[in-house]
Design a protein around this motif. Structure first.
Motif, PDB file in Angstrom:
ATOM      1  N   THR A  15     -26.096   2.113 -17.662  1.00 61.38           N
ATOM      2  CA  THR A  15     -26.227   1.268 -18.849  1.00 61.38           C
ATOM      3  C   THR A  15     -27.455   0.384 -18.730  1.00 61.38           C
ATOM      4  OG1 THR A  15     -25.120  -0.363 -20.229  1.00 61.38           O
ATOM      5  CG2 THR A  15     -24.708  -0.496 -17.880  1.00 61.38           C
ATOM      6  N   LYS A  16     -27.963  -0.033 -19.863  1.00 58.85           N
ATOM      7  CA  LYS A  16     -29.132  -0.910 -19.871  1.00 58.85           C
ATOM      8  C   LYS A  16     -28.748  -2.346 -19.511  1.00 58.85           C
ATOM      9  CE  LYS A  16     -31.964   2.190 -21.870  1.00 58.85           C
ATOM     10  NZ  LYS A  16     -31.655   3.373 -21.125  1.00 58.85           N
ATOM     11  N   ASN A  17     -27.449  -2.660 -19.577  1.00 58.29           N
ATOM     12  CA  ASN A  17     -26.978  -4.009 -19.255  1.00 58.29           C
ATOM     13  C   ASN A  17     -27.093  -4.278 -17.764  1.00 58.29           C
ATOM     14  OD1 ASN A  17     -26.294  -4.226 -21.921  1.00 58.29           O
ATOM     15  ND2 ASN A  17     -24.135  -3.801 -21.591  1.00 58.29           N
ATOM     16  N   ARG A  18     -27.120  -5.575 -17.429  1.00 61.96           N
ATOM     17  CA  ARG A  18     -27.100  -5.962 -16.027  1.00 61.96           C
ATOM     18  C   ARG A  18     -25.721  -5.650 -15.463  1.00 61.96           C
ATOM     19  NH1 ARG A  18     -27.871 -11.803 -15.669  1.00 61.96           N
ATOM     20  NH2 ARG A  18     -27.631 -11.361 -13.464  1.00 61.96           N
ATOM     21  N   GLY A  19     -25.620  -5.530 -14.170  1.00 63.39           N
ATOM     22  CA  GLY A  19     -24.320  -5.375 -13.534  1.00 63.39           C
ATOM     23  C   GLY A  19     -24.068  -3.966 -13.054  1.00 63.39           C
ATOM     24  N   GLY A  20     -22.804  -3.590 -13.092  1.00 64.70           N
ATOM     25  CA  GLY A  20     -22.409  -2.285 -12.594  1.00 64.70           C
ATOM     26  C   GLY A  20     -21.632  -2.380 -11.303  1.00 64.70           C
ATOM     27  N   GLU A  21     -21.403  -3.627 -10.837  1.00 68.19           N
ATOM     28  CA  GLU A  21     -20.668  -3.813  -9.599  1.00 68.19           C
ATOM     29  C   GLU A  21     -19.200  -3.439  -9.808  1.00 68.19           C
ATOM     30  OE1 GLU A  21     -22.306  -6.317 -11.128  1.00 68.19           O
ATOM     31  OE2 GLU A  21     -24.084  -6.557  -9.901  1.00 68.19           O
ATOM     32  N   ASN A  22     -18.544  -3.076  -8.724  1.00 61.34           N
ATOM     33  CA  ASN A  22     -17.127  -2.751  -8.760  1.00 61.34           C
ATOM     34  C   ASN A  22     -16.319  -3.808  -8.021  1.00 61.34           C
ATOM     35  OD1 ASN A  22     -16.917  -0.116 -10.058  1.00 61.34           O
ATOM     36  ND2 ASN A  22     -18.168   0.593  -8.348  1.00 61.34           N
ATOM     37  N   LEU A  23     -15.135  -4.091  -8.545  1.00 61.75           N
ATOM     38  CA  LEU A  23     -14.166  -4.951  -7.870  1.00 61.75           C
ATOM     39  C   LEU A  23     -13.012  -4.052  -7.458  1.00 61.75           C
ATOM     40  CD1 LEU A  23     -14.031  -7.911 -10.432  1.00 61.75           C
ATOM     41  CD2 LEU A  23     -15.253  -7.862  -8.258  1.00 61.75           C
ATOM     42  N   ALA A  44     -11.928   0.852 -21.563  1.00 62.09           N
ATOM     43  CA  ALA A  44     -12.676   1.991 -21.016  1.00 62.09           C
ATOM     44  C   ALA A  44     -14.080   2.079 -21.603  1.00 62.09           C
ATOM     45  CB  ALA A  44     -11.929   3.295 -21.295  1.00 62.09           C
ATOM     46  N   TYR A  45     -14.282   1.498 -22.760  1.00 61.18           N
ATOM     47  CA  TYR A  45     -15.581   1.605 -23.428  1.00 61.18           C
ATOM     48  C   TYR A  45     -16.379   0.308 -23.441  1.00 61.18           C
ATOM     49  CZ  TYR A  45     -13.403   5.879 -25.120  1.00 61.18           C
ATOM     50  OH  TYR A  45     -12.773   7.085 -25.196  1.00 61.18           O
ATOM     51  N   LEU A  46     -15.911  -0.703 -22.730  1.00 59.80           N
ATOM     52  CA  LEU A  46     -16.639  -1.965 -22.671  1.00 59.80           C
ATOM     53  C   LEU A  46     -17.804  -1.850 -21.689  1.00 59.80           C
ATOM     54  CD1 LEU A  46     -13.712  -4.549 -22.502  1.00 59.80           C
ATOM     55  CD2 LEU A  46     -15.161  -4.028 -24.472  1.00 59.80           C
ATOM     56  N   SER A  47     -18.867  -2.541 -21.978  1.00 63.56           N
ATOM     57  CA  SER A  47     -19.985  -2.587 -21.027  1.00 63.56           C
ATOM     58  C   SER A  47     -20.017  -3.934 -20.316  1.00 63.56           C
ATOM     59  CB  SER A  47     -21.308  -2.326 -21.743  1.00 63.56           C
ATOM     60  OG  SER A  47     -21.523  -3.303 -22.743  1.00 63.56           O
ATOM     61  N   SER A  48     -19.012  -4.779 -20.569  1.00 58.94           N
ATOM     62  CA  SER A  48     -18.942  -6.081 -19.918  1.00 58.94           C
ATOM     63  C   SER A  48     -18.098  -6.005 -18.647  1.00 58.94           C
ATOM     64  CB  SER A  48     -18.348  -7.117 -20.882  1.00 58.94           C
ATOM     65  OG  SER A  48     -17.060  -6.725 -21.279  1.00 58.94           O
ATOM     66  N   LEU A  49     -18.062  -7.094 -17.908  1.00 59.33           N
ATOM     67  CA  LEU A  49     -17.332  -7.158 -16.652  1.00 59.33           C
ATOM     68  C   LEU A  49     -15.842  -6.889 -16.844  1.00 59.33           C
ATOM     69  CD1 LEU A  49     -17.259  -7.970 -13.609  1.00 59.33           C
ATOM     70  CD2 LEU A  49     -16.831 -10.297 -14.397  1.00 59.33           C
ATOM     71  N   LEU A  50     -15.287  -6.023 -16.029  1.00 64.98           N
ATOM     72  CA  LEU A  50     -13.853  -5.754 -16.023  1.00 64.98           C
ATOM     73  C   LEU A  50     -13.220  -6.474 -14.843  1.00 64.98           C
ATOM     74  CD1 LEU A  50     -13.664  -1.904 -16.657  1.00 64.98           C
ATOM     75  CD2 LEU A  50     -13.066  -3.719 -18.245  1.00 64.98           C
ATOM     76  N   GLN A  51     -12.116  -7.132 -15.086  1.00 63.28           N
ATOM     77  CA  GLN A  51     -11.377  -7.772 -14.006  1.00 63.28           C
ATOM     78  C   GLN A  51     -10.571  -6.703 -13.259  1.00 63.28           C
ATOM     79  OE1 GLN A  51     -11.885 -10.964 -13.265  1.00 63.28           O
ATOM     80  NE2 GLN A  51     -13.327 -11.025 -14.957  1.00 63.28           N
ATOM     81  N   LEU A  52      -9.960  -7.084 -12.143  1.00 66.72           N
ATOM     82  CA  LEU A  52      -9.099  -6.155 -11.419  1.00 66.72           C
ATOM     83  C   LEU A  52      -8.002  -5.664 -12.357  1.00 66.72           C
ATOM     84  CD1 LEU A  52      -8.748  -7.937  -7.984  1.00 66.72           C
ATOM     85  CD2 LEU A  52      -9.984  -5.827  -8.469  1.00 66.72           C
ATOM     86  N   HIS A  53      -7.744  -4.378 -12.350  1.00 70.28           N
ATOM     87  CA  HIS A  53      -6.757  -3.791 -13.245  1.00 70.28           C
ATOM     88  C   HIS A  53      -6.328  -2.437 -12.689  1.00 70.28           C
ATOM     89  CE1 HIS A  53     -10.489  -1.815 -14.398  1.00 70.28           C
ATOM     90  NE2 HIS A  53      -9.756  -0.857 -14.943  1.00 70.28           N
TER      91      HIS A  53
END
Length: 102
Positions: free
Chosen positions: A45-53, A15-24
């Motif tokens: 977040t300042k990180n790249r990404g933010g897409e949802n799977l 829940a607190y990761l800023s990296s890519l999450l797989q389907l879960h």
């Protein structure tokens, strides 16, 4: 109930990761999980990404029921352990629930 999802370094919780999450699935370790979860982004977040799977689990379950009855029966009748273990704010937790996948 509110739950604030923020990036935390050295966390044991996804829940607190800023990296890519797989389907879960979320909250599978609760006997009575929330019926609806609403996410609202207050600060990006300042990180790249933010897409949802996303996937339609109801479609997958129904397709399995129609195309592979044996698999569907296994997934809908045999209990598995759903658990969440970690530490938050200096407190350790270990939550577990037994129920079928479907």
């Amino acid at each position: 109930e509110e739950f604030h999802v923020v990036a935390k370094p050295a966390t044991s919780s996804t829940a607190y990761l800023s990296s890519l999450l797989q389907l879960h699935t979320d909250s599978s370790h609760y006997e009575y999980p929330p019926g609806v979860t609403v996410l609202h982004c207050i600060e990006q977040t300042k990180n790249r990404g933010g897409e949802n799977l996303l996937t339609d689990a109801f479609y997958v379950a129904e397709k399995s029921r129609k195309e592979n009855k044996k698999l569907f029966n296994i997934l809908s009748t045999i209990d598995v352990n759903w658990l969440d273990m970690g530490e938050e704010d200096g407190l350790q937790y270990h939550k577990i629930c037994r129920s079928p996948m479907i």
